[in-house]
Design an enzyme around this catalytic site. Structure first.
Site, mmCIF file in Angstrom:
data_model
loop_
_atom_site.group_PDB
_atom_site.id
_atom_site.type_symbol
_atom_site.label_atom_id
_atom_site.label_comp_id
_atom_site.label_asym_id
_atom_site.label_seq_id
_atom_site.Cartn_x
_atom_site.Cartn_y
_atom_site.Cartn_z
ATOM 1 N N SER A 181 -66.768 -6.344 13.133
ATOM 2 C CA SER A 181 -66.643 -7.531 12.285
ATOM 3 C C SER A 181 -67.761 -7.611 11.251
ATOM 4 O O SER A 181 -68.854 -7.076 11.448
ATOM 5 C CB SER A 181 -66.656 -8.798 13.144
ATOM 6 O OG SER A 181 -65.689 -8.724 14.165
HETATM 7 N N1 SAH Z 1 -66.793 -7.660 18.069
HETATM 8 C C1 SAH Z 1 -66.330 -6.320 17.816
HETATM 9 C C2 SAH Z 1 -65.080 -6.375 16.988
HETATM 10 C C3 SAH Z 1 -64.010 -5.553 17.589
HETATM 11 S S1 SAH Z 1 -62.414 -5.690 16.848
HETATM 12 C C4 SAH Z 1 -67.437 -5.516 17.200
HETATM 13 O O1 SAH Z 1 -68.467 -6.111 16.899
HETATM 14 O O2 SAH Z 1 -67.308 -4.311 17.032
HETATM 15 C C5 SAH Z 1 -61.530 -6.501 18.146
HETATM 16 C C6 SAH Z 1 -61.345 -5.723 19.406
HETATM 17 O O3 SAH Z 1 -60.495 -6.508 20.241
HETATM 18 C C7 SAH Z 1 -60.657 -4.373 19.261
HETATM 19 O O4 SAH Z 1 -61.506 -3.378 19.735
HETATM 20 C C8 SAH Z 1 -59.397 -4.509 20.137
HETATM 21 O O5 SAH Z 1 -59.066 -3.331 20.842
HETATM 22 C C9 SAH Z 1 -59.800 -5.626 21.081
HETATM 23 N N2 SAH Z 1 -58.698 -6.357 21.719
HETATM 24 C C10 SAH Z 1 -57.523 -6.749 21.179
HETATM 25 N N3 SAH Z 1 -56.792 -7.415 22.100
HETATM 26 C C11 SAH Z 1 -57.536 -7.442 23.254
HETATM 27 C C12 SAH Z 1 -57.327 -7.969 24.566
HETATM 28 N N4 SAH Z 1 -56.208 -8.628 24.921
HETATM 29 N N5 SAH Z 1 -58.298 -7.801 25.494
HETATM 30 C C13 SAH Z 1 -59.453 -7.138 25.186
HETATM 31 N N6 SAH Z 1 -59.691 -6.609 23.962
HETATM 32 C C14 SAH Z 1 -58.752 -6.759 23.005
#
Ligand code: SAH
Length: 207
Positions: free
Chosen positions: A52
Site C-alpha cells: 500500500s
Molecule cells: N499491507 C500490505 C498490503 C497487501 S495487499 C503491505 O503492506 O504489503 C492486500 C493483501 O490482502 C494481499 O496480499 C492479498 O493476498 C491479501 N488478502 C486478500 N484477501 C484476503 C483474505 N481473505 N485473507 C487474508 N489475506 C487476504
C-alpha cells in the site's frame, strides 16, 4: 517520506511517524523497484498484489488508535510492511495472508528485522482469528463488498476496525467501525483503492 506524511497528509500521531521512520520500506518491495520505495505510491509485489501507499499505511494505523498494551489483528499481510509498522505501535500483532508464499515472505522479513511481537499465518482472514480475540484494533488491507461480520464480533467494546468497503475496486470508502457496548457505529474516512478481499465474507475467488 515521513516529512510528506506529516506536512502534506497531516499524519500527526508521533508514534505513527516514528514507526514509519524506523521501518525500512525498501526491504519490503521487489529489488527492481527499491529505488521507488519511498515515493508517494503503492507498488506491485508478487502474486499480483501491492504494498500500500505509505500515506494509506500511516492513515490506517493512526485510525486504529492503538498503543503498546493493544492486541491487533491485520488481514492481508502482503509484503509484511504494514505488519512491521503495527508491531512498533501495538503490543502484539496477529496477521493473516491468504497467499502462502506472501505469508512466508512477510514472516521472514519481519523476523530479519528483529521483530518478535508479530505473527503471520495463512488462511482466510475474513473469518478473523478467534483464538486470539478480542482485539483492540483490526486493520483490513484489502477491499470487500461489505464489512466482514466475524471481524466486528472479535473486537473489544471500544475497539476499532478499519476496512475499505465498496461495490467495485474503483469505488471503495475507508470505513472505521467503533464497537460500542450495545452495537457499533461507522465513520467514513474517504475514497480509497485496494486489491480485492477474497474469502467467505469478501469477494469470490475468480480463479
Ligand atoms: N499491507 C500490505 C498490503 C497487501 S495487499 C503491505 O503492506 O504489503 C492486500 C493483501 O490482502 C494481499 O496480499 C492479498 O493476498 C491479501 N488478502 C486478500 N484477501 C484476503 C483474505 N481473505 N485473507 C487474508 N489475506 C487476504
Amino acid at each position: 517520506m515521513v516529512e510528506r506524511l506529516h506536512q502534506h497528509y497531516q499524519i500527526n500521531d508521533p508514534r505513527v511517524l516514528e514507526a514509519m521512520r524506523a521501518i525500512p520500506r525498501h526491504l519490503f518491495v521487489p529489488e527492481a523497484l527499491q529505488g521507488r520505495a519511498y515515493g508517494d505510491h503503492a507498488l506491485p509485489i508478487s502474486a499480483s498484489q501491492t504494498i500500500s501507499q505509505p500515506y494509506i499505511v500511516a492513515r490506517m494505523t493512526e485510525l486504529l488508535e492503538v498503543n503498546k498494551d493493544s492486541r491487533v489483528l491485520e488481514i492481508g499481510a502482503g509484503s509484511g510492511y504494514q505488519t512491521a509498522i503495527l508491531s512498533k505501535v501495538a503490543g502484539q500483532v496477529y496477521s493473516i495472508e491468504r497467499i502462502g508464499d506472501l505469508a512466508r515472505g512477510a514472516q521472514t522479513r519481519i523476523r530479519e528485522l528483529g521483530i518478535y511481537n508479530a505473527t503471520v499465518k495463512c488462511f482466510d482472514g475474513t473469518l478473523g482469528w478467534a483464538a486470539n480475540a478480542p482485539y483492540d484494533g483490526i486493520l483490513v488491507a484489502a477491499g470487500g463488498p461489505h464489512i466482514p461480520k466475524p471481524l466486528v464480533g472479535q473486537l473489544k467494546p471500544g475497539g476499532r476496525l478499519v476496512v475499505p468497503v465498496g461495490p467495485t475496486r474503483e469505488s471503495q470508502r475507508l470505513v472505521r467501525v467503533i464497537k460500542t457496548e450495545t452495537g457499533s457505529k461507522e465513520e467514513d474516512h474517504g475514497a480509497c483503492a485496494f486489491v480485492p478481499l477474497i474469502g467467505q465474507h469478501g469477494w469470490d475467488d475468480q480463479k
